[in-house]
Each structure stands twice: as structure tokens, then as C-alpha cells.
Design a protein around this motif. Structure first.
Motif, short mmCIF file in Angstrom:
data_model
loop_
_atom_site.label_atom_id
_atom_site.label_comp_id
_atom_site.label_asym_id
_atom_site.label_seq_id
_atom_site.Cartn_x
_atom_site.Cartn_y
_atom_site.Cartn_z
N UNK A 119 0.81 -1.22 0.00
CA UNK A 119 0.00 0.00 0.00
C UNK A 119 0.84 1.27 0.00
N UNK A 120 2.16 1.13 0.25
CA UNK A 120 3.04 2.31 0.26
C UNK A 120 2.78 3.23 1.44
N UNK A 121 2.50 2.64 2.61
CA UNK A 121 2.21 3.43 3.81
C UNK A 121 3.12 3.01 4.95
N UNK A 122 3.17 3.86 5.96
CA UNK A 122 3.92 3.55 7.17
C UNK A 122 3.05 2.69 8.08
N UNK A 123 3.71 1.94 9.00
CA UNK A 123 2.96 1.05 9.90
C UNK A 123 2.02 1.82 10.83
N UNK A 124 2.26 3.12 11.01
CA UNK A 124 1.40 3.92 11.88
C UNK A 124 0.34 4.69 11.09
N UNK A 130 1.15 -7.51 12.60
CA UNK A 130 2.27 -6.74 13.16
C UNK A 130 3.15 -7.60 14.04
N UNK A 131 2.57 -8.61 14.71
CA UNK A 131 3.33 -9.46 15.61
C UNK A 131 4.01 -10.61 14.88
N UNK A 132 3.26 -11.28 13.98
CA UNK A 132 3.76 -12.52 13.39
C UNK A 132 3.96 -12.47 11.89
N UNK A 133 3.71 -11.32 11.25
CA UNK A 133 3.87 -11.24 9.81
C UNK A 133 2.79 -12.04 9.10
N UNK A 134 3.10 -12.53 7.90
CA UNK A 134 2.12 -13.26 7.10
C UNK A 134 1.65 -14.54 7.80
N UNK A 181 9.07 -7.36 13.00
CA UNK A 181 9.18 -6.09 13.72
C UNK A 181 9.24 -4.99 12.67
N UNK A 182 8.09 -4.36 12.45
CA UNK A 182 7.98 -3.38 11.38
C UNK A 182 8.82 -2.14 11.67
N UNK A 183 9.55 -1.70 10.65
CA UNK A 183 10.36 -0.50 10.77
C UNK A 183 11.69 -0.69 11.44
N UNK A 231 14.90 9.37 3.69
CA UNK A 231 13.69 9.52 4.50
C UNK A 231 12.53 8.65 4.11
N UNK A 232 12.77 7.56 3.38
CA UNK A 232 11.69 6.66 3.02
C UNK A 232 11.27 5.78 4.18
N UNK A 233 10.50 4.72 3.88
CA UNK A 233 9.98 3.83 4.91
C UNK A 233 11.00 2.73 5.20
#
Length: 381
Positions: free
Chosen positions: A10-15, A67-71, A239-241, A249-251
Motif C-alpha cells: 500500500x506504500x504506507x507507514x505502519x502507523x 504486526x506481531x507474526x507477519x504473514x 518487527x515493522x520499521x 527519508x523513506x519507509x
């Protein structure tokens, strides 16, 4: 082929907020909708991929598991083929109605404006963490030293010598260039990444000497990983990010933690259940006794009934491992095995021969005594 990270799709940050998630998905749905890309299989797969990513990230429960376990935390909902078209249109029909009900035609004047700046993303990192059963039983915190790309402190990750970037004069900061072509159906507009800024919308004139304009440098970093109780060997935590920082300054990418369970000297594991072999004497089996059994939480006593045959299984409920991300605990299954000595003295042999002459010591199995296969069924059920 491995699935891409949903935030990357989606091209977004986890927050990202719910509105930001919806906006990002609407943009991709517009770009890859089948009506706009007839017969294009690649566009169809990207359309499905975006829908699956939005379905997970827009749902608080699914997002928390992802967010915890991925796919691994959400794959069971989609199987091998992901979402199909019927699922997408039935679940997100209202979104498509907003997109295509009024202004979209696919030809001149239909695409509308809006920035499509390219968002750079750092690569993922993978590490392996070894855990004992005791650590898995209660959950633990691990501090791991990781070598990765981090934002350059000299230029604050901008890549510019003075920390300032400029708006690209060719795309005016949008990151895309538009070309209008005449087709047999009318005028069609196509958009592509700006070749001058690489789709970023910003350019660097004077590059930072430390990062050479990339905005990132290599560094060692201590990362704290919180391992939930009940994880299993081979499970991956995302662990995202926490992966490599992205240029300018990308993601940032993700840190993928692979769980490796160490072999235990006493217990064997199957899912949340533990198995333990306890050895008892012939006298204990015949007369009954109370013996101590080790558990992950300390020793407990169990009662052996008189006449217990070798191989009987005793189930200690709730003495296994916690169920990861769920409720309850597994059981500890204790197999009682009568110890048969090999080297006997003359006196010991004589005593056993005397006992063997008694009727009670002659084999006389009853119907209540179950066979080998029944015992095996009990062990695994």
C-alpha cells in the motif's frame, strides 16, 4: 513466490491512520482495476494483492496479528491463491462505487489529479533467535546486536549536504509525468515516474559527504525483541520499521525474527503439549507409590496406582506450554516405564526366581489392559 509486506504493497507507514490506508488502497484500486486494464494478468494480481493488504491492515484484529507474526499470523484466511474477485467486490464494493460511479472514464479528463510520489523502502533484515523451552514457557526479552543501514546523522537522512532538498522542476514535486496519447477510443493519459527525480518529487543538488547523497549509513544497533510465550520452532516474528532504513527519508524495512527452539534434555514438544518419560521400579508399579515429576514450573507429585503397567500415560492438565497469542495451556503427558535392570547378582536372581514361581507373577492380561496402539492413541490425543 514470497508475499510482499502489506505496508509496502500500500506504500504506507505502519502507523498510518484508517483514512490514510483507505486513500492508499483507493489509489491502487484505481490504477489496477480490471476495467482499466482489460486482459492484463499482472495488473489483476496487483489489484488482488492491494485488496488483501487493505483487508488485513484495515481490520484491527488482523493488523495486530500481522504486526506481531507477519504473514504467518493471517495466511490461514486466504489460502494459496489469496482473495478472489468475488471476495473483493463483495467486501469493498462501496469503495469501488466511489471510485468509478462518477468521474472515472479511463480517457481524457478521467484520471484526476493527485500526487503519486515514489516512496522508497528499506530492505528487510532476517535474524535467528535461539530459545529454550523455559524462555518459550514464560516469554522473554532478547537484546540483539544488528548491523544495518540507519539514517545519516550528518544530513538527517536527507542526503543533502546542508540538509535541504529541492522540489523537482520537471514534475513540480508530484513524482510523476503525464503523457497524453490519441487512441481509436479517444485521448488517453498515461502516467510514469519522473526520470529526473526517480519519482521522489525532490532532488539533491549538493550531496552529503558522509552518505554520498543516499541519506543512510551502515551502523551497529542494539534491538530489543519481545518474544511472546508459546512461540514454536520455525515461527517468524515481524518487527515493522526495524530493518534497513530507506534512502532519503523513506519507509524503513522490517526485521524478521526466525525462532529456533533448542532441544530440551527432559521434555519433547508437540504443539502446546509436552512429553516426559518417567522410570519407576517394579515395586512402585506393583504396590503403588507417589513420585516427583519435573515440569517447567517446578516439581510436582503424582500418584501411581497399584498394578500400574509399564507404558501407562498420566496426563497433567495445564502443565504444558501456553498457546501462542491465545488462551490456556497444553498438557504434560507422563509415560510411566518400569525399569528393568540388566546386571543382577546371584542373590537378586534367586529372589526374582522365587517370585516368578508365584501365580500372581505370571502374565494374565485382562480385557481392561489396553494394547500398544491404544496407548499410542492416548499419547497423541
Amino acid at each position: 513466490m514470497a508475499k510482499r509486506d502489506y505496508y509496502e504493497v500500500l506504500g504506507v507507514d505502519k502507523n498510518a491512520s484508517p483514512d490514510e490506508l483507505k486513500k492508499a488502497y483507493r489509489k491502487l484500486a484505481l490504477q489496477y482495476h480490471p476495467d482499466r486494464n482489460p486482459g492484463d494478468k499482472e495488473a489483476e494480481e496487483k489489484f488482488k494483492e492491494a485488496a488483501e493488504a487493505y483487508d488485513v491492515l484495515s481490520n484491527p484484529d488482523k493488523k495486530a496479528r500481522y504486526d506481531q507474526f507477519g504473514h504467518a499470523g493471517v495466511d490461514g484466511a486466504y489460502g494459496q491463491g489469496g482473495m478472489d474477485m468475488n471476495d473483493i467486490f463483495s467486501q469493498f464494493g462501496s469503495i469501488f462505487g466511489d471510485l468509478f460511479g462518477g468521474g472515472f472514464t479511463g480517457f481524457s479528463g478521467g484520471f484526476g489529479g493527485g500526487s503519486q510520489r515514489r516512496v522508497l523502502r528499506g530492505s528487510n533484515l532476517r535474524i535467528k533467535v535461539k530459545l529454550t523451552l523455559e524462555e518459550i514457557d514464560r516469554g522473554c526479552e532478547k537484546k540483539i546486536k544488528v548491523s544495518k543501514f540507519v539514517p545519516c546523522k550528518t544530513c538527517n537522512g536527507s542526503g543533502a549536504k546542508d540538509g535541504k532538498t529541492e522540489t523537482c522542476p520537471h514534475c513540480h514535486g508530484s513524482g510523476v509525468v503525464t503523457e497524453t496519447k490519441r487512441t481509436i477510443l479517444g485521448m488517453m493519459q498515461t502516467q510514469s515516474a519522473c526520470p529526473h527525480c526517480g519519482g521522489e518529487g525532490r532532488i539533491v543538488k549538493d550531496k552529503c559527504h558522509d552518505c554520498h547523497g543516499d541519506g543512510i549509513v551502515k551502523s551497529d544497533e542494539i534491538i530489543t525483541i519481545n518474544i511472546p510465550a508459546g512461540v514454536q520452532d520455525g515461527m517468524q516474528l515481524a518487527m515493522h520499521g526495524q530493518g534497513n532504513a530507506a534512502p532519503r527519508g523513506g519507509i524503513a524495512g522490517d526485521l524478521i525474527v526466525l525462532i529456533e527452539e533448542q532441544e530440551h534434555e527432559l521434555f519433547e514438544r508437540q504443539d502446546a503439549n509436552l512429553y516426559y518419560n518417567a522410570f519407576i521400579t517394579f515395586s512402585q508399579a506393583a504396590l503403588g507409590a507417589s513420585i516427583e515429576i519435573p515440569t517447567l514450573g517446578g516439581k510436582v507429585k503424582i500418584k501411581i496406582e497399584p498394578g500400574t503397567p509399564s507404558g501407562r500415560v498420566v496426563r497433567l492438565r495445564g502443565k504444558g506450554l501456553p498457546v501462542v497469542n491465545g488462551y490456556g495451556r497444553g498438557d504434560l503427558l507422563v509415560s510411566l516405564n518400569v525399569w528393568v535392570p540388566k546386571d543382577l547378582t546371584k542373590e537378586e536372581k534367586k529372589l526374582l526366581e522365587q517370585l516368578d514361581s508365584h501365580q500372581n507373577f505370571q502374565p494374565n492380561p485382562s480385557k481392561q489392559e489396553r494394547g500398544f496402539f491404544d496407548k499410542m492413541k492416548e499419547m497423541f490425543n
